[in-house]
Design an enzyme around this catalytic site. Structure first.
Site, mmCIF file in Angstrom:
data_model
loop_
_atom_site.group_PDB
_atom_site.id
_atom_site.type_symbol
_atom_site.label_atom_id
_atom_site.label_comp_id
_atom_site.label_asym_id
_atom_site.label_seq_id
_atom_site.Cartn_x
_atom_site.Cartn_y
_atom_site.Cartn_z
ATOM 1 N N ASP A 165 0.861 -1.183 0.000
ATOM 2 C CA ASP A 165 0.000 0.000 0.000
ATOM 3 C C ASP A 165 0.904 1.241 0.000
ATOM 4 O OD1 ASP A 165 -1.631 2.144 0.692
ATOM 5 O OD2 ASP A 165 -2.923 0.931 2.004
ATOM 6 N N HIS A 166 0.866 1.991 -1.082
ATOM 7 C CA HIS A 166 1.797 3.120 -1.225
ATOM 8 C C HIS A 166 1.461 4.285 -0.292
ATOM 9 C CE1 HIS A 166 5.184 4.910 -2.929
ATOM 10 N NE2 HIS A 166 4.829 5.049 -4.188
#
Ligand code: CAO
Length: 400
Positions: free
Chosen positions: A372-373
């Site tokens: 998850d950036h």
């Protein structure tokens, strides 16, 4: 003011909750779809009749609900005008047009949403004023709506839903299994809500596989359960999660918080005849390779026989999806909600690797790490997968 939200009269005795589209503390708007229920013949979306905040969810997926079952507790926000029908009594959520709760099938609602049509502008001609497809079609024609949307990508979905493929040849129609319906909803929600980055790497597992083969030959236990490659990967991931705590976290965007978990439970994606299931192996920090191998074996068997309990799916921190026994090189796994990352494992094979003098055959395992950036930046992602690579390519590091 908190009020009970009850299931309206849906025209059938009972239905099953197949999806809940909101969480506690979600701010919802009038007409926003809160949950989907399914009876014998049809599914139906249940919209909110108020603007408000979800305080409590009184049902869970697979629960059977009937007219007047309490489904949510909702705090009505200031701007909502309360009518006597909003107060807790059995007249609440009556389906009539003054309450803006329209009878319409999910298909009609979806079509209307994708064409930005407000259902309250349409008079339903079905039973109990239900808005049927014909009403929507008439409305679209009368208002030239398709002319404005033919080029939009949203309308593509409608075209597919309504398209008659049998025009071109024989077509079989298969109903989606319950598991596929539920996991499909979750997957599309996770795929569109979580900004994914997928980092790939090749890992030299020549020594690891040779060690594993020798170990299994010499120490195979009385139950004849071998230690599997997957159990070593689980062990490497545990070490990775300890060293890089953001990979073991959950983000709450609304509250601007990241929860860092101190426990480590690993979900293992299992392919079953009915669809994908992800049972969770709990407390892996305190389990050895043999325990982990046995548990993955048992849970995957139970998954395929439909014997897993709800608790078997709960509490996951990180997921591993191994397609190694099947084939393919690299894929882009989808992160589960409440988790920060997922590791995809593909099929190992011998590759010629240059050692400075000559090419030598090495057993190479492709790994695909999606993260998850919002939580993890690219450098951290690369560090995590490099760390896994180091552990898996040097058994001494992994086992000390
Ligand atoms: N490369 C090549 N072969 C592999 C391998 C890999 N990465 N991993 C396992 N194998 C082969 C090995 O021959 C192994 O036998 P040995 O251990 O005797 O050498 C055999 O496959 C069986 O391996 P296993 O018992 O360790 O099982 P597994 O780890 O491959 O898989 C499970 C277990 C439950 C993960 C798997 O059965 C499964 O369901 N995988 C699919 C998951 C899935 O669908 N993911 C997609 C999610 S996204 O839609």
């Amino acid at each position: 003011m908190d009020i009970e939200i009850k299931l309206p009269d849906i025209g059938i005795d009972q239905a099953e909750v197949i999806d809940i589209l909101v969480n506690v503390n979600d701010v919802v708007q009038k007409e926003q779809i809160l949950m989907i229920i399914e009876g014998d013949k049809a599914s139906m979306e249940i919209p909110s009749i108020h603007d408000g905040i979800i305080k409590e969810i009184k049902v869970k997926i697979t629960d059977i609900v009937r007219k007047d079952s309490i489904i949510f507790i909702m705090e009505i926000t200031k701007n909502t005008t309360l009518s006597p029908d909003n107060i807790i009594d059995n007249t609440m959520l009556k389906c009539d047009h003054t309450e803006s709760l329209f009878y319409a099938s999910p298909l009609v609602r979806r079509l209307a949403r994708s064409l930005e049509i407000d259902l309250k502008n349409i008079i339903g001609s079905g039973r109990k004023n239900r808005i049927i497809k014909k009403d929507l079609d008439n409305y679209i024609i009368q208002n030239n709506i398709l002319d404005h949307h033919t080029k939009s990508s949203k309308s593509q979905d409608n075209i597919i839903e309504d398209f008659d493929f049998s025009r071109y040849g024989k077509v079989d129609q298969i109903n989606l299994s319950k598991i596929k319906q539920i996991s499909g909803n979750l997957l599309s929600k996770n795929w569109s809500n979580i900004p994914h980055v997928t980092q790939f790497d090749y890992v030299d597992i020549t020594d690891l596989e040779s060690f594993r083969a020798k170990y299994n030959k010499t120490f195979i236990n009385s139950k004849k359960i071998k230690i599997t490659l997957l159990s070593f990967i689980v062990k490497a991931v545990v070490r990775g999660l300890e060293k890089f705590p953001y990979f073991n976290s959950t983000i709450s965007v609304k509250n601007k918080i990241i929860f860092l978990k101190k426990y480590i439970n690993i979900g293992i994606a299992v392919d079953t005849d009915h669809g994908l299931l992800v049972p969770v192996i709990k407390d892996v920090k305190n389990k050895n390779l043999s325990d982990i191998s046995n548990e993955i074996f048992k849970k995957s068997q139970d998954a395929r026989k439909g014997k897993l309990k709800i608790s078997d799916f709960q509490g996951g921190c990180f997921t591993i999806s191994s397609l190694g026994g099947i084939g393919g090189t690299f894929f882009t796994p989808i992160i589960n909600s409440n988790e920060a990352a997922i590791l995809g494992v593909s099929k190992f094979s011998y590759k010629p690797i240059w050692n400075g003098d000559s090419f030598i055959p090495k057993l190479i395992l492709p790994l695909s790490l999606s993260y998850d950036h919002r939580i993890i930046d690219g450098a951290e992602g690369a560090r995590f997968i490099t760390f896994l690579n180091q552990l898996l390519s040097d058994t001494r590091l992994l086992l000390t």
